[in-house]
Design a protein around this motif. Structure first.
Motif, PDB file in Angstrom:
ATOM      1  N   SER A  73      -4.919   0.179 -12.911  1.00  7.32           N
ATOM      2  CA  SER A  73      -5.489   1.358 -12.256  1.00  7.32           C
ATOM      3  C   SER A  73      -4.429   2.284 -11.666  1.00  7.32           C
ATOM      4  CB  SER A  73      -6.444   0.922 -11.140  1.00  7.32           C
ATOM      5  OG  SER A  73      -5.749   0.162 -10.159  1.00  7.32           O
ATOM      6  N   LEU A  74      -3.221   1.773 -11.445  1.00  5.47           N
ATOM      7  CA  LEU A  74      -2.155   2.587 -10.865  1.00  5.47           C
ATOM      8  C   LEU A  74      -1.303   3.299 -11.913  1.00  5.47           C
ATOM      9  CD1 LEU A  74      -0.750   0.286  -8.014  1.00  5.47           C
ATOM     10  CD2 LEU A  74      -2.530   2.040  -7.875  1.00  5.47           C
ATOM     11  N   LEU A  75      -1.463   2.938 -13.185  1.00  5.43           N
ATOM     12  CA  LEU A  75      -0.575   3.422 -14.239  1.00  5.43           C
ATOM     13  C   LEU A  75      -1.175   4.637 -14.941  1.00  5.43           C
ATOM     14  CD1 LEU A  75       0.359  -0.101 -15.665  1.00  5.43           C
ATOM     15  CD2 LEU A  75       1.827   1.382 -14.273  1.00  5.43           C
ATOM     16  N   HIS A  76      -0.479   5.755 -14.861  1.00  6.14           N
ATOM     17  CA  HIS A  76      -0.933   7.017 -15.455  1.00  6.14           C
ATOM     18  C   HIS A  76       0.120   7.490 -16.455  1.00  6.14           C
ATOM     19  CE1 HIS A  76      -3.908   7.433 -12.135  1.00  6.14           C
ATOM     20  NE2 HIS A  76      -2.944   6.852 -11.430  1.00  6.14           N
TER      21      HIS A  76
ATOM     22  N   GLY B  99       0.794  -1.221   0.000  1.00  6.48           N
ATOM     23  CA  GLY B  99       0.000   0.000   0.000  1.00  6.48           C
ATOM     24  C   GLY B  99       0.823   1.267   0.000  1.00  6.48           C
ATOM     25  N   THR B 100       2.158   1.129  -0.082  1.00 10.00           N
ATOM     26  CA  THR B 100       3.033   2.301  -0.076  1.00 10.00           C
ATOM     27  C   THR B 100       2.953   3.051  -1.398  1.00 10.00           C
ATOM     28  OG1 THR B 100       4.560   1.243   1.469  1.00 10.00           O
ATOM     29  CG2 THR B 100       5.413   3.083   0.193  1.00 10.00           C
ATOM     30  N   VAL B 101       3.061   2.342  -2.502  1.00 12.96           N
ATOM     31  CA  VAL B 101       2.956   2.960  -3.830  1.00 12.96           C
ATOM     32  C   VAL B 101       1.482   3.056  -4.205  1.00 12.96           C
ATOM     33  CG1 VAL B 101       3.399   2.625  -6.292  1.00 12.96           C
ATOM     34  CG2 VAL B 101       5.236   2.283  -4.644  1.00 12.96           C
ATOM     35  N   VAL B 102       1.034   4.276  -4.456  1.00 14.91           N
ATOM     36  CA  VAL B 102      -0.379   4.494  -4.760  1.00 14.91           C
ATOM     37  C   VAL B 102      -0.599   4.896  -6.213  1.00 14.91           C
ATOM     38  CG1 VAL B 102      -0.915   5.098  -2.381  1.00 14.91           C
ATOM     39  CG2 VAL B 102      -0.256   6.905  -3.996  1.00 14.91           C
ATOM     40  N   ALA B 103       0.485   5.203  -6.951  1.00 17.86           N
ATOM     41  CA  ALA B 103       0.357   5.579  -8.359  1.00 17.86           C
ATOM     42  C   ALA B 103       1.708   5.438  -9.037  1.00 17.86           C
ATOM     43  CB  ALA B 103      -0.152   7.016  -8.507  1.00 17.86           C
ATOM     44  N   CYS B 104       1.674   5.227 -10.352  1.00 14.45           N
ATOM     45  CA  CYS B 104       2.887   5.162 -11.165  1.00 14.45           C
ATOM     46  C   CYS B 104       2.703   6.098 -12.355  1.00 14.45           C
ATOM     47  CB  CYS B 104       3.147   3.750 -11.680  1.00 14.45           C
ATOM     48  SG  CYS B 104       3.336   2.484 -10.398  1.00 14.45           S
ATOM     49  N   VAL B 105       3.662   6.987 -12.565  1.00 16.83           N
ATOM     50  CA  VAL B 105       3.659   7.837 -13.751  1.00 16.83           C
ATOM     51  C   VAL B 105       4.479   7.149 -14.825  1.00 16.83           C
ATOM     52  CG1 VAL B 105       4.380  10.029 -14.740  1.00 16.83           C
ATOM     53  CG2 VAL B 105       3.362   9.981 -12.478  1.00 16.83           C
ATOM     54  N   CYS B 106       3.871   6.935 -15.977  1.00 22.79           N
ATOM     55  CA  CYS B 106       4.562   6.344 -17.125  1.00 22.79           C
ATOM     56  C   CYS B 106       4.832   7.456 -18.125  1.00 22.79           C
ATOM     57  CB  CYS B 106       3.700   5.264 -17.782  1.00 22.79           C
ATOM     58  SG  CYS B 106       3.190   3.939 -16.666  1.00 22.79           S
ATOM     59  N   CYS B 107       6.083   7.606 -18.548  1.00 26.74           N
ATOM     60  CA  CYS B 107       6.415   8.692 -19.458  1.00 26.74           C
ATOM     61  C   CYS B 107       6.014   8.391 -20.894  1.00 26.74           C
ATOM     62  CB  CYS B 107       7.908   9.008 -19.393  1.00 26.74           C
ATOM     63  SG  CYS B 107       8.953   7.780 -20.192  1.00 26.74           S
ATOM     64  N   ALA B 108       5.503   7.174 -21.138  1.00 25.75           N
ATOM     65  CA  ALA B 108       5.123   6.792 -22.492  1.00 25.75           C
ATOM     66  C   ALA B 108       4.089   5.674 -22.430  1.00 25.75           C
ATOM     67  CB  ALA B 108       6.351   6.322 -23.276  1.00 25.75           C
ATOM     68  N   GLU B 109       3.340   5.538 -23.507  1.00 26.28           N
ATOM     69  CA  GLU B 109       2.350   4.467 -23.575  1.00 26.28           C
ATOM     70  C   GLU B 109       3.033   3.112 -23.550  1.00 26.28           C
ATOM     71  OE1 GLU B 109      -1.278   2.444 -23.881  1.00 26.28           O
ATOM     72  OE2 GLU B 109      -0.806   4.516 -23.307  1.00 26.28           O
ATOM     73  N   SER B 110       4.208   3.003 -24.177  1.00 26.28           N
ATOM     74  CA  SER B 110       4.938   1.733 -24.173  1.00 26.28           C
ATOM     75  C   SER B 110       5.328   1.334 -22.754  1.00 26.28           C
ATOM     76  CB  SER B 110       6.182   1.833 -25.054  1.00 26.28           C
ATOM     77  OG  SER B 110       7.026   2.894 -24.635  1.00 26.28           O
ATOM     78  N   THR B 111       5.606   2.309 -21.903  1.00 26.76           N
ATOM     79  CA  THR B 111       5.914   2.029 -20.505  1.00 26.76           C
ATOM     80  C   THR B 111       4.695   1.455 -19.795  1.00 26.76           C
ATOM     81  OG1 THR B 111       7.498   3.853 -20.488  1.00 26.76           O
ATOM     82  CG2 THR B 111       6.756   3.049 -18.351  1.00 26.76           C
ATOM     83  N   ARG B 112       3.548   2.093 -20.011  1.00 28.53           N
ATOM     84  CA  ARG B 112       2.309   1.606 -19.376  1.00 28.53           C
ATOM     85  C   ARG B 112       2.026   0.170 -19.778  1.00 28.53           C
ATOM     86  NH1 ARG B 112      -2.556   0.255 -20.312  1.00 28.53           N
ATOM     87  NH2 ARG B 112      -2.364   0.672 -22.545  1.00 28.53           N
ATOM     88  N   VAL B 113       2.117  -0.129 -21.063  1.00 24.71           N
ATOM     89  CA  VAL B 113       1.827  -1.480 -21.560  1.00 24.71           C
ATOM     90  C   VAL B 113       2.807  -2.486 -20.969  1.00 24.71           C
ATOM     91  CG1 VAL B 113       1.809  -2.941 -23.618  1.00 24.71           C
ATOM     92  CG2 VAL B 113       0.753  -0.673 -23.691  1.00 24.71           C
ATOM     93  N   ALA B 114       4.102  -2.148 -20.954  1.00 24.77           N
ATOM     94  CA  ALA B 114       5.123  -3.080 -20.468  1.00 24.77           C
ATOM     95  C   ALA B 114       4.925  -3.400 -18.993  1.00 24.77           C
ATOM     96  CB  ALA B 114       6.512  -2.499 -20.711  1.00 24.77           C
ATOM     97  N   TYR B 115       4.632  -2.388 -18.178  1.00 21.66           N
ATOM     98  CA  TYR B 115       4.471  -2.632 -16.740  1.00 21.66           C
ATOM     99  C   TYR B 115       3.147  -3.317 -16.427  1.00 21.66           C
ATOM    100  CZ  TYR B 115       8.792  -0.420 -15.355  1.00 21.66           C
ATOM    101  OH  TYR B 115      10.129  -0.152 -15.171  1.00 21.66           O
TER     102      TYR B 115
END
Length: 396
Positions: A172-175, A148-164
């Motif tokens: 829901s955490l990937l923005h 519960g420590t990490v509540v959000a992740c900023v992805c600098c690219a769409e490819s980052t979001r897809v990979a993670y």
């Protein structure tokens, strides 16, 4: 807000994140602090001290307090993931004054996951598209999410979001917040073009290709050099610039790569290959160039060099990795990872530079630093608001 860095060393992720922190500080809505795990880093054949780093200088000039645990990263630097009581106490003091913590990539989570530290919502800023190549960092990220420590992740690219997401991080955490640059700094400059070319002995009309990258396997420097040999052999007036940590004659690895790639043509062509090392004036280097090249094999998400170079009027030519296809579309040329194809693409980009110009000008706002910082501010504000909501009443 506290940002935690693994260390200060050359790379697009540190440049982007430091620009975000500086922008938030300038906006006045969020008070910024930075904690760096390492005080100096030995990598890319370069010793990089925190105090010498351009990002460190920009942050402190903007009034951001930057401190370090004082570690030294490099060969023989000791076991990762273990911290002394003194280091944990320093971290706890830094976190105690923060409402939200930003982690620059997932590596600092090895520190932030340590027991006994203050509980603060953590936003992890992800800048690559290869979580499986990040060692134990992916496991640290998953552990921090489960806790519960990490509540959000900023992805600098769409490819980052897809990979993670494919690596098991909840969608829901990937923005996605795309990278942006200072459009006032990174813009075409005829005077800059003339001055740098004059300093390097390059004629005003000579075709110039720039490669801005650190000396790292993911950048596939040997492929770039093979393409440079082909292109320089065909373009008798062409010049190639190489910038970044390790991109200098002081790096024996680069010297060996140049020798291997150029072979019998080394003496004839090498005078038009300019290894410039780390530069503090990349806007000048890009403005003096006709093409900004990237030959990476993996790991890229939204390469900053392509965006900065484009905004200065250089045509991007890149291999297809991360979000490069989306960045380059309509503005430049995508190539297969083949030296002959890359060299031909450089020639085509230079010949069609005037045709690419209007599209580059129209697309500037898409890559705005202002847009990027506003998106970060909105997410941080939301995370803080959710963290301070009163608990829901218990149901009977």
């Amino acid at each position: 807000m506290l940002s935690v860095y693994e260390g200060f060393f050359s790379g697009g992720a540190r440049i982007v994140h430091s620009d975000v922190v500086t922008g938030l500080q300038e906006g006045g809505l969020h008070r910024q602090r930075v904690l760096s795990v390492h005080g100096e880093v030995h990598r890319e054949a370069t010793r990089q001290r925190m105090e010498d780093d351009a990002c460190y200088r920009a942050l402190t000039a903007a009034g951001v307090d930057v401190t370090t645990l004082g570690r030294s990263f490099g060969p023989g630097s000791g076991a990762a993931g273990t911290f002394t009581g003194s280091e944990l106490a320093d971290t706890a003091r830094a976190m105690a004054g923060a409402d939200v913590v930003l982690s620059l990539k997932e590596q600092p989570l090895a520190l932030l996951n340590q027991a006994g530290l203050p509980r603060r919502p953590v936003i992890v800023c992800l800048h690559r598209s290869d979580p499986e190549h990040q060692g134990a960092a992916l496991d640290e990220l998953k552990a921090a999410i489960a806790d519960g420590t990490v509540v959000a992740c900023v992805c600098c690219a769409e490819s980052t979001r897809v990979a993670y997401q494919e690596a098991g991080i909840p969608e829901s955490l990937l923005h996605v917040i795309p990278n942006g640059v200072d459009l006032l700094r990174f813009c075409p400059g005829p005077a800059r073009r003339i001055v740098l070319r004059g300093a390097l002995g390059i004629p005003p009309t000579a075709p110039v290709v720039v490669f801005a990258a650190r000396y790292d396997a993911m950048k596939d420097v040997p492929l770039f050099l093979r393409a440079a040999r082909v292109w320089l052999a065909r373009e008798p007036h062409g010049h190639v610039l190489m910038c970044g940590a390790g991109m200098s004659a002081a790096n024996p690895g680069l010297v060996a790569d140049v020798s291997a790639a150029f072979g019998a043509d080394l003496t004839r062509l090498a005078p038009r290959l300019h290894p410039l090392g780390v530069r503090r004036d990349m806007e000048v280097v890009y403005a003096a160039s006709d093409v900004v090249a990237l030959t990476s094999a993996w790991g890229e998400a939204a390469p900053l060099c392509l965006i900065e170079g484009m905004m200065c009027g250089a045509v991007p030519v890149s291999t297809d990795v991360g979000d490069t296809a989306d960045i380059v579309e309509g503005h430049g040329i995508l190539t297969p990872p083949d030296a002959e194809s890359i060299a031909l693409a450089w020639t085509g980009a230079i010949a069609g530079r005037d045709a690419f110009g209007p599209a580059l000008a129209r697309g500037r706002e898409r890559f705005s630093r202002t847009r990027m910082i506003a998106a970060y501010a909105a997410l941080i504000t939301r995370v803080h608001a959710e963290a301070t909501l009163p608990p829901l009443p218990e149901t009977l």
